[in-house]
Write a protein that holds these residues in place. Structure first.
Motif, mmCIF file in Angstrom:
data_model
loop_
_atom_site.group_PDB
_atom_site.id
_atom_site.type_symbol
_atom_site.label_atom_id
_atom_site.label_comp_id
_atom_site.label_asym_id
_atom_site.label_seq_id
_atom_site.Cartn_x
_atom_site.Cartn_y
_atom_site.Cartn_z
ATOM 1 N N GLU A 135 0.825 -1.213 0.000
ATOM 2 C CA GLU A 135 0.000 0.000 0.000
ATOM 3 C C GLU A 135 0.860 1.265 0.000
ATOM 4 O O GLU A 135 0.581 2.227 -0.735
ATOM 5 C CB GLU A 135 -0.908 -0.006 1.241
ATOM 6 C CG GLU A 135 -2.054 -1.006 1.164
ATOM 7 C CD GLU A 135 -2.959 -0.916 2.372
ATOM 8 O OE1 GLU A 135 -4.197 -0.861 2.193
ATOM 9 O OE2 GLU A 135 -2.421 -0.886 3.496
ATOM 10 N N LEU A 136 1.902 1.278 0.818
ATOM 11 C CA LEU A 136 2.786 2.440 0.858
ATOM 12 C C LEU A 136 3.489 2.645 -0.484
ATOM 13 O O LEU A 136 3.611 3.766 -0.980
ATOM 14 C CB LEU A 136 3.819 2.268 1.973
ATOM 15 C CG LEU A 136 3.286 2.384 3.411
ATOM 16 C CD1 LEU A 136 4.335 1.915 4.405
ATOM 17 C CD2 LEU A 136 2.877 3.820 3.707
ATOM 18 N N SER A 137 3.944 1.567 -1.087
ATOM 19 C CA SER A 137 4.619 1.662 -2.383
ATOM 20 C C SER A 137 3.684 2.209 -3.447
ATOM 21 O O SER A 137 4.072 3.025 -4.296
ATOM 22 C CB SER A 137 5.145 0.284 -2.808
ATOM 23 O OG SER A 137 6.084 -0.201 -1.871
ATOM 24 N N SER A 138 2.420 1.775 -3.415
ATOM 25 C CA SER A 138 1.441 2.250 -4.396
ATOM 26 C C SER A 138 1.212 3.753 -4.253
ATOM 27 O O SER A 138 1.163 4.487 -5.253
ATOM 28 C CB SER A 138 0.127 1.487 -4.224
ATOM 29 O OG SER A 138 -0.857 1.979 -5.110
ATOM 30 N N LYS A 139 1.074 4.225 -3.020
ATOM 31 C CA LYS A 139 0.867 5.657 -2.801
ATOM 32 C C LYS A 139 2.102 6.473 -3.185
ATOM 33 O O LYS A 139 1.987 7.587 -3.716
ATOM 34 C CB LYS A 139 0.511 5.917 -1.335
ATOM 35 C CG LYS A 139 -0.855 5.386 -0.929
ATOM 36 C CD LYS A 139 -1.963 6.028 -1.782
ATOM 37 C CE LYS A 139 -3.330 5.465 -1.406
ATOM 38 N NZ LYS A 139 -4.403 6.020 -2.269
ATOM 39 N N ILE A 140 3.270 5.931 -2.946
ATOM 40 C CA ILE A 140 4.505 6.635 -3.334
ATOM 41 C C ILE A 140 4.569 6.799 -4.849
ATOM 42 O O ILE A 140 4.931 7.856 -5.370
ATOM 43 C CB ILE A 140 5.737 5.875 -2.802
ATOM 44 C CG1 ILE A 140 5.825 6.052 -1.289
ATOM 45 C CG2 ILE A 140 7.020 6.368 -3.466
ATOM 46 C CD1 ILE A 140 6.929 5.233 -0.647
ATOM 47 N N ARG A 141 4.167 5.752 -5.588
ATOM 48 C CA ARG A 141 4.157 5.848 -7.052
ATOM 49 C C ARG A 141 3.167 6.912 -7.514
ATOM 50 O O ARG A 141 3.424 7.661 -8.464
ATOM 51 C CB ARG A 141 3.833 4.490 -7.665
ATOM 52 C CG ARG A 141 4.974 3.496 -7.587
ATOM 53 C CD ARG A 141 4.724 2.293 -8.485
ATOM 54 N NE ARG A 141 3.553 1.535 -8.046
ATOM 55 C CZ ARG A 141 3.601 0.530 -7.167
ATOM 56 N NH1 ARG A 141 4.767 0.193 -6.626
ATOM 57 N NH2 ARG A 141 2.519 -0.128 -6.839
ATOM 58 N N SER A 142 2.017 6.999 -6.848
ATOM 59 C CA SER A 142 1.031 8.031 -7.201
ATOM 60 C C SER A 142 1.576 9.430 -6.938
ATOM 61 O O SER A 142 1.375 10.359 -7.737
ATOM 62 C CB SER A 142 -0.260 7.813 -6.403
ATOM 63 O OG SER A 142 -0.825 6.553 -6.672
ATOM 64 N N CYS A 143 2.294 9.594 -5.822
ATOM 65 C CA CYS A 143 2.898 10.892 -5.521
ATOM 66 C C CYS A 143 3.954 11.262 -6.564
ATOM 67 O O CYS A 143 4.029 12.405 -7.018
ATOM 68 C CB CYS A 143 3.537 10.864 -4.129
ATOM 69 S SG CYS A 143 2.356 10.722 -2.772
ATOM 70 N N GLN A 144 4.761 10.292 -6.947
ATOM 71 C CA GLN A 144 5.790 10.559 -7.956
ATOM 72 C C GLN A 144 5.160 10.944 -9.294
ATOM 73 O O GLN A 144 5.649 11.843 -9.984
ATOM 74 C CB GLN A 144 6.679 9.323 -8.116
ATOM 75 C CG GLN A 144 7.549 9.041 -6.901
ATOM 76 C CD GLN A 144 8.261 7.705 -6.996
ATOM 77 O OE1 GLN A 144 7.832 6.799 -7.740
ATOM 78 N NE2 GLN A 144 9.341 7.545 -6.231
ATOM 79 N N PHE A 145 4.047 10.310 -9.641
ATOM 80 C CA PHE A 145 3.367 10.642 -10.889
ATOM 81 C C PHE A 145 2.818 12.068 -10.842
ATOM 82 O O PHE A 145 2.924 12.827 -11.805
ATOM 83 C CB PHE A 145 2.228 9.647 -11.139
ATOM 84 C CG PHE A 145 1.383 9.979 -12.343
ATOM 85 C CD1 PHE A 145 1.854 9.744 -13.625
ATOM 86 C CD2 PHE A 145 0.118 10.542 -12.180
ATOM 87 C CE1 PHE A 145 1.074 10.062 -14.731
ATOM 88 C CE2 PHE A 145 -0.656 10.862 -13.273
ATOM 89 C CZ PHE A 145 -0.178 10.625 -14.558
ATOM 90 N N LEU A 146 2.255 12.451 -9.715
ATOM 91 C CA LEU A 146 1.693 13.788 -9.584
ATOM 92 C C LEU A 146 2.788 14.856 -9.639
ATOM 93 O O LEU A 146 2.632 15.897 -10.295
ATOM 94 C CB LEU A 146 0.915 13.904 -8.272
ATOM 95 C CG LEU A 146 0.209 15.247 -8.009
ATOM 96 C CD1 LEU A 146 -0.773 15.562 -9.141
ATOM 97 C CD2 LEU A 146 -0.508 15.228 -6.668
#
Length: 537
Positions: A108-119
């Motif tokens: 879950e943390l990795s998924s949110k980090i990827r979303s932050c990097q995309f933004l």
């Protein structure tokens, strides 16, 4: 009618000249025009100034681009900065969650980090700060996951201890990788390229088959020129055929009287036949080249030389040839050249050539660019060794090579004394024999039997043996560093009599510094049939 007397006449009224009226008219017109112009200028200033300011503001706004790094650094409340801080903390919790086998939380943390990097990438690409509507959902969801991790007892103390252990493990892996990389680089630097090994094999075959080559060699060995002190004598000790050939070729190519040059080469038995075949079958402008093998120097044995005695020890040879090096040892000290007797022959030149009075010693990784015969007429002021000093930088002073915590050294030598370079050395052999430098060299080798004074190499004992016996030469005689330094000034290289490829990046290796390679390759006979055949096949 009778005229009045002159005293009683009325004065005559005179009219103004026509030109005066014209000038007055022009003056009035010019004044009027000037007044109109001034009024128009004031009006334009009042009207156009706001327009320019608005235009300037428009231009500045149009060309302003978003710098995410600057935004993060300068704006403590920016959404980008909040996201990055949360991502850093989330990455730490990912490591801890994996250590505790909480793989779902880590995912879950990795998924949110990827979303932050995309933004963040999206905001940077469009050159516009991210809005609250974009950032707030991610900030909230990532905060929720971080609180969830904290509730799982991943408190600050646990986080610090876990991260500290991971950092230590990464440092150990980095150090091991660095040592391994250096070791492989050293190993590659020691290896002879396949095409040059091929040339050696072909030349050895010629030496064994063609008896005429051996006959010419016997004639050279009996030549009186080998002992004539009116000629210019150079000595090299190496097992690298192409390197030695480049040194000899560059020396004879840059002298006015090549027939007065005599080269004394000592190699090992494995390369003796190939070297003899090469120098006999190639013309070096009338200079004479003598090749010997170190195995024939029977007087240089363990009973005479402490160096030979040390080199024959089983433990030392196992260190180099059985892979017993420790990881904390410097990789360069694992180079087998340190147990090669060829590397130590420079301290026995008066014994190898007892009839000679002065020689110039050359390393096999140098190239000669100027005439070296003036070195033989230099006044060494009674000193034994003429060399270029290398103490412009602090790390080339004695204390960097020798262990001055030893009282034997600290009481006899200045730790700030200037170091000098092997590679181009003028040796007065008469003064050498008189000062008995070889005996001094043996003394210090015996004192260093346990390796407490210096580790390995020939320069540290050379600094001790020739201490107080070295004459500094002009720096233009010898320029070093072409085997590791890519930023040497071209003017310094062009003015140098000798350039030295000291370091691992030798010019005959594929990973040699490309900028300097042509300086060496110009003195290699690229059209030789064996070289062409070995390169193509």
């Amino acid at each position: 009618m009778r005229r009045r007397a002159a005293d009683y006449r009325r004065p005559v009224r005179r009219r103004l000249s026509v030109w005066i009226w014209v000038l007055l008219g022009l003056f009035c017109i010019a004044g009027f025009i000037l007044l109109v112009v001034l009024q128009n200028q004031e009006y334009e200033d009042r009207v156009e100034q706001p327009v320019l300011e608005r235009n300037a503001g428009t231009v500045q706004f149009t060309h302003r681009t978003l710098n995410v790094t600057e935004e993060i650094a300068n704006d403590a409340n920016s959404y980008a900065r909040q996201l990055l801080e949360q991502m850093t903390l989330a990455k730490a919790y990912i490591v801890i969650a994996k250590d505790h086998n909480n793989l779902h939380l880590a995912w879950e943390l990795s998924s949110k980090i990827r979303s932050c990097q995309f933004l963040l990438s999206k905001a940077a690409m469009r050159e516009d700060p991210m809005t609250q509507d974009e950032a707030e959902p991610l900030i909230r969801s990532l905060s929720t996951l971080i609180f969830k991790a904290q509730d799982a007892h991943y408190d600050i103390a646990t986080t610090i201890m876990t991260m500290k252990s991971h950092i230590q493990a990464l440092e150990e892996r980095t150090n091991a990788a660095t040592v391994q990389s250096t070791f492989f680089g050293q190993l590659a630097a020691e290896a002879l390229p396949k095409n040059l090994h091929c040339v050696n094999v072909k030349l050895l075959a010629d030496w064994l088959i063609k008896k005429t080559l051996q006959e010419v060699t016997d004639e050279i060995k009996s030549s009186p020129r080998l002992l004539d002190n009116n000629l210019y004598h150079f000595c090299l000790f190496s097992d690298n055929l192409m390197a030695v050939s480049a040194v000899v070729n560059s020396t004879v190519s840059n002298t006015d009287h090549p027939k007065q040059l005599v080269f004394h080469i000592v190699t090992n038995e494995a390369n003796y036949g190939a070297m003899q075949a090469w120098f006999v079958s190639n013309d070096f402008k009338g200079s004479i080249v003598e090749v010997q093998k170190v195995e024939d120097l029977t007087w240089l044995n363990a009973s005479y030389s402490p160096v030979v005695r040390k080199l024959t020890e089983a433990d030392l040879r196992a260190y180099y040839f059985e892979g017993s090096q420790e990881l904390n040892d410097e990789p360069k000290f694992g180079n087998p050249k340190y147990v090669s007797l060829l590397n130590h022959l420079r301290f026995y030149i008066p014994e190898i050539y007892p009839q000679l009075e002065k020689v110039v010693f050359l390393d096999d990784d140098v190239i000669i660019q100027k005439d070296l015969t003036p070195l033989f007429s230099l006044d060494l002021h009674g000193n034994v060794n003429g060399a270029v000093e290398t103490c412009l930088e602090a790390f080339h002073r004695f204390y960097k090579y020798l262990n001055f915590s030893n009282p034997v050294l600290s009481s006899k030598f200045d730790p700030q004394a200037c170091g000098w370079a092997f590679g181009l050395n003028v040796f007065d052999l008469v003064a050498w024999r008189k000062a008995n430098v070889t005996a001094t060299y043996h003394y210090w080798q015996e004192q260093n039997d346990d390796g407490s004074l210096w580790k390995l190499g020939t320069l540290p004992p050379g600094l001790l043996a020739f201490y107080g016996q070295t004459e500094p030469l002009d720096r233009r005689w010898h320029v070093l560093g072409l085997g590791y330094d890519v930023n040497i000034d071209n003017r310094l290289i062009e003015s140098a009599a000798v350039i030295h490829f000291n370091g691992n990046l030798k010019p005959w290796l594929k990973f040699g510094i490309g900028r300097y390679k042509p300086l060496w390759e110009r003195y290699v006979n690229q059209t030789h049939p064996y070289l062409l055949d070995c390169v193509t096949n």
